[in-house]
Design an enzyme around this catalytic site. Structure first.
Site, PDB file in Angstrom:
ATOM      1  N   LYS A  70      18.225-120.514  19.540  1.00  0.00           N
ATOM      2  CA  LYS A  70      19.414-121.253  19.122  1.00  0.00           C
ATOM      3  C   LYS A  70      20.175-122.242  19.998  1.00  0.00           C
ATOM      4  CE  LYS A  70      23.055-117.884  20.434  1.00  0.00           C
ATOM      5  NZ  LYS A  70      23.927-118.870  21.345  1.00  0.00           N
ATOM      6  N   THR A  71      19.990-121.991  21.205  1.00  0.00           N
ATOM      7  CA  THR A  71      20.545-123.059  22.116  1.00  0.00           C
ATOM      8  C   THR A  71      19.807-124.243  22.164  1.00  0.00           C
ATOM      9  OG1 THR A  71      21.238-121.302  23.682  1.00  0.00           O
ATOM     10  CG2 THR A  71      20.961-123.448  24.804  1.00  0.00           C
ATOM     11  N   ASP A  93      29.200-122.048  18.241  1.00  0.00           N
ATOM     12  CA  ASP A  93      28.104-121.127  18.715  1.00  0.00           C
ATOM     13  C   ASP A  93      28.792-119.754  18.480  1.00  0.00           C
ATOM     14  OD1 ASP A  93      25.785-120.195  19.684  1.00  0.00           O
ATOM     15  OD2 ASP A  93      26.253-120.614  21.800  1.00  0.00           O
ATOM     16  N   GLU A  94      27.727-118.660  18.433  1.00  0.00           N
ATOM     17  CA  GLU A  94      28.177-117.315  18.401  1.00  0.00           C
ATOM     18  C   GLU A  94      29.430-117.134  17.121  1.00  0.00           C
ATOM     19  OE1 GLU A  94      26.640-115.035  19.788  1.00  0.00           O
ATOM     20  OE2 GLU A  94      25.838-115.924  21.687  1.00  0.00           O
ATOM     21  N   GLN A 121      24.627-109.408  15.402  1.00  0.00           N
ATOM     22  CA  GLN A 121      25.015-109.086  16.769  1.00  0.00           C
ATOM     23  C   GLN A 121      26.343-109.353  16.989  1.00  0.00           C
ATOM     24  OE1 GLN A 121      22.353-110.982  19.873  1.00  0.00           O
ATOM     25  NE2 GLN A 121      21.470-112.298  18.126  1.00  0.00           N
ATOM     26  N   ARG A 137      17.335-107.332  24.066  1.00  0.00           N
ATOM     27  CA  ARG A 137      17.288-107.803  25.400  1.00  0.00           C
ATOM     28  C   ARG A 137      16.080-107.863  26.135  1.00  0.00           C
ATOM     29  NH1 ARG A 137      20.521-110.999  23.829  1.00  0.00           N
ATOM     30  NH2 ARG A 137      20.185-110.011  22.075  1.00  0.00           N
TER      31      ARG A 137
END
Length: 731
Positions: free
Chosen positions: A33-34, A221-222, A252, A606
């Site tokens: 996504k970044t 973002d997020e 998330q 993770r």
């Protein structure tokens, strides 16, 4: 400048090229996504959109800085005009520039969590409320959540007046006084930054339109972690042009307890019916085995958007799960597992590859003990942070007072540091004098000779302290932050006094202050604003996850919440037990259970190469022992709770473990035991009872004729039974 889209997969490329109108990008864990966000910003600039028309908002300073660097690289420096920020930093900037319109001074300070709690304590004292009965932390949380919902103190008071609940009325009185004290100190807390920004844009049409015209393209973002205040802020800024791109993953969303509202992302298409929705489901981080196990957990959630991560990778170790007798055995086994992986890895593995996750901070102690015992370097993330150490906060309080002498909380912190004959009684007298004469505490210091309640020595000390601060304040607009800090230390003798002490604690405190000076220098090197006020603002906005360093070779210990956004080759999730993870009693609400499940999903995703889940039959926590059933998430992941699954390269050397401790090769009860009943009914053995059904022995007491066992039955109940008469059958 010409962007290369070949490195993007098809959905990523579609998200980058979809520049106009509302866009929801559902970006799964490890889906790049970044890269999408930064490339999308670069593409807008390549299309001719001026950088200053672009606003990108994320949740941590670290993420914002990384994105800014990446955008600058992609645009050959043209992206420096993009405002890429956290929500709080953006609002702080907005209020500094425009806050006068709603009565804010541009010299306000930002109170951190400790400052806020201290102020709540002051309110309780003023209202004659018992701090032991009405916990400051609870009250602060209620006030903060109210601000997240855009409920200011006056609105809360109205709600309280219409409610028969006396507790709500008490909270309202604290909230009102808390805001009054913030205003008197020319201070804002984190909630105020966003609440007052929303107020500013709502009530000032000219300012609202000015910023809508400036920020014509907005990226968030997020987005799953946004609260109502952040949602309204974003919606207001994007209302004119509707070029709003939100990126996030409802799977998330793990900060509901901190105000996050999952409905913001789940109902985005209701708010923007014309929105385009793009799913990023290809994962570039984990093995298919890990992704499959994580999906099997999260797919049990009802409130989620359907998606499933996949990867082009093949193979991978099985996800492992092990049971241990107690938390000490668990910690020893985890430490041994890490040590042996590094020893046997032929240089391919280092300690920094490993992370140990737990649900609550209190679990960390036993892992620290075990790692120290095996001489394994480690670092705990999210405990006492550098800027929260007393000596560091003292220096920061001096700087805050110099920048804003109305900051009573900061002034009270350092009024007698170093000692200057201004103890508690003297300070209380000064505060009463200030209140009676409608002065700030700083102004009262200058008139201390008028206070007959003060001794001559205290009067002299107060006036001298006022003179010292006034002298320092005279240089606040000309000196850089580092120079200002050094002048504070020189004028007060604080650092010199610590250096002259011979005890180790004072030397450590002195080292921390010197490290603070290094931090200020680093701030000046990377920031255009080199002022003391700028540095203080940066410190106030530092987040837990920003603390994680890169490079040093140590095992990372952290709660699962802090692991969000990070990745490690080897992840060990510990304490996977009902009541601990998921945390709480057995009667979970649907919302609580789904958030815990999302948190488990975050922890599992993770892991890049290897994932290991552990749980204990019994655990001593907060001074009490408890018997545990394995977390439902282990079964949901498709893992066995009765058989031990050893991952490849598991340790064979257990020479540092005490007798009976598990190496991770097997659970409790697999070592050598005495003969007879002791062997037949060992801890960990599964048995059947004619009345209670099947279960597992979790404790033994006595021997021979008086041998008793505690059995945790599959029904969840446990019984202490005398073996001689219990008619237990070994399975």
């Amino acid at each position: 400048m010409s962007l290369d889209f070949q490195q993007l997969n098809a959905p990523q490329r579609e998200a980058v090229l979809q520049t106009e109108g509302p866009l929801l990008v559902l970006a799964g864990a490890g889906s790049g996504k970044t890269r999408v966000i930064t490339t999308r910003i670069a593409h807008l600039i390549e299309k001719g959109v001026p950088p200053w028309h672009i606003l990108a908002v994320t949740f941590t300073n670290k993420a914002a800085e990384e994105m800014q660097n990446r955008v600058n690289q992609l645009t050959e420096g043209k992206g420096s005009g993009v405002l890429l920020s956290t929500f709080h930093r953006f609002c702080a900037l907005l209020l500094r520039r425009e806050g006068k319109a709603i009565g804010l001074s541009p010299h306000y300070v930002i109170y951190d969590d400790h400052d806020q709690k201290d102020l709540i304590k002051d309110c309780l004292r003023d209202l004659n409320l018992d701090e032991k009965k009405f916990k400051p932390g609870v009250l602060l949380s209620l006030i903060s959540r109210s601000k997240d919902e855009l409920i200011d103190a006056k609105s809360y008071e109205i709600h309280a007046l219409t409610s028969p609940d006396p507790f709500r009325a008490m909270v309202s009185s604290v909230y009102l006084l808390y805001q009054k004290k913030l205003a008197a100190s020319n201070a804002l807390d984190f909630g105020d930054l966003i609440l007052k920004s929303v107020e500013l844009l709502r009530d000032q049409p000219a300012i609202r339109e000015k910023h809508q015209d400036r920020f014509r393209y907005i990226l968030v973002d997020e987005y799953q972690d946004t609260n109502r205040a952040q949602y309204v802020l974003t919606k207001t800024l994007a209302a004119k042009y509707r070029n709003l791109c939100v990126v996030g993953d409802d799977d998330q969303c793990v900060y509901v307890w901190r105000g996050a509202d999952i409905r913001n992302i789940l109902e985005f298409e209701k708010e923007y019916p014309e929105a385009k929705v793009i799913k990023l489901e290809q994962n570039y981080r984990s093995t298919p085995v890990i992704l499959d196990a994580a999906w099997r957990v999260v797919q049990h959630n009802k409130f989620r958007k359907e998606k499933k991560l996949w990867t082009a990778q093949t193979g991978g170790d099985l996800v492992a799960s092990d049971e241990f007798a107690d938390e000490r055995e668990e910690a020893l086994a985890v430490a041994a597992t890490i040590r042996e992986h590094v020893r046997q890895g032929d240089g391919d593995m280092v300690y920094a590859d490993f992370a140990v996750f737990y649900r609550i901070n209190a679990q960390s102690r036993v892992f620290e003990d075990a790692l120290r015992r095996m001489e394994i370097p480690y670092k705990i993330i999210g405990t006492v942070r550098f800027y929260e150490r007393a000596e560091v906060k003292n220096v920061l309080a001096y700087l805050r007072t110099v920048v804003n002498p109305a900051d009573t909380l900061a002034l009270k912190r350092i009024i007698n540091i170093p000692a200057r004959a201004l103890g508690k009684t003297s300070v209380e007298a000064l505060e009463r004098f200030a209140e009676d004469h409608r002065l700030s505490l700083f102004e009262a210091l200058a008139r201390a000779r008028e206070l007959t309640a003060l001794s001559a020595r205290a009067q002299r000390a107060a006036v001298e302290f006022h003179t010292l601060l006034s002298t320092l304040m005279g240089n606040r607009d000309t000196l850089r932050a580092r120079e200002m800090a050094q002048q504070v230390l020189d004028a007060t003798g604080y650092l010199k006094g610590l250096e002259e002490e011979e005890d180790a604690e004072s030397q450590t405190r002195a080292q921390n202050i010197r490290e603070l000076l290094n931090a200020i220098e680093e701030y000046e090197e990377r920031s255009e604003d080199k002022s003391t006020a700028g540095f203080l603002e940066q410190v106030s906005l530092v987040a837990d996850s920003d603390e994680l360093e890169t490079g040093p070779n140590y095992v990372t210990l952290m709660t699962v919440h802090l692991a969000k956004g990070l990745e490690f080759p080897f992840v060990i999730m510990t304490g996977m037990e009902e009541g601990l993870f998921p945390i709480g009693e057995s009667d979970f609400s649907q919302e609580e259970l789904e958030e815990e499940r999302r948190l488990c999903y975050v922890g599992m995703t993770r892991a890049k190469k290897w994932l290991y889940l552990t749980w204990c039959g019994s655990r001593r926590l907060f001074g009490h022992s408890r018997w545990n059933a394995p977390s439902r998430f282990i079964e949901e992941a498709g893992l066995s709770t009765s058989q031990h699954q050893a991952p490849s390269s598991r340790p064979q050397n257990t020479d540092s473990l005490q007798p009976g401790a598990s190496s991770g090769l097997a659970g409790p009860g697999h070592g050598a035991m005495d003969a007879g009943l002791w062997t037949q009914f060992a801890v960990g053995v599964r048995v059947r009872h004619p009345e209670f059904g099947e279960g597992k022995i979790i404790e033994k007491i006595g021997s021979g004729e008086t041998l008793k066992v505690v059995v945790l039955f599959d029904s969840g109940q446990w019984k202490k039974l005398l073996v001689k008469y219990a008619n237990l059958e070994q399975l």
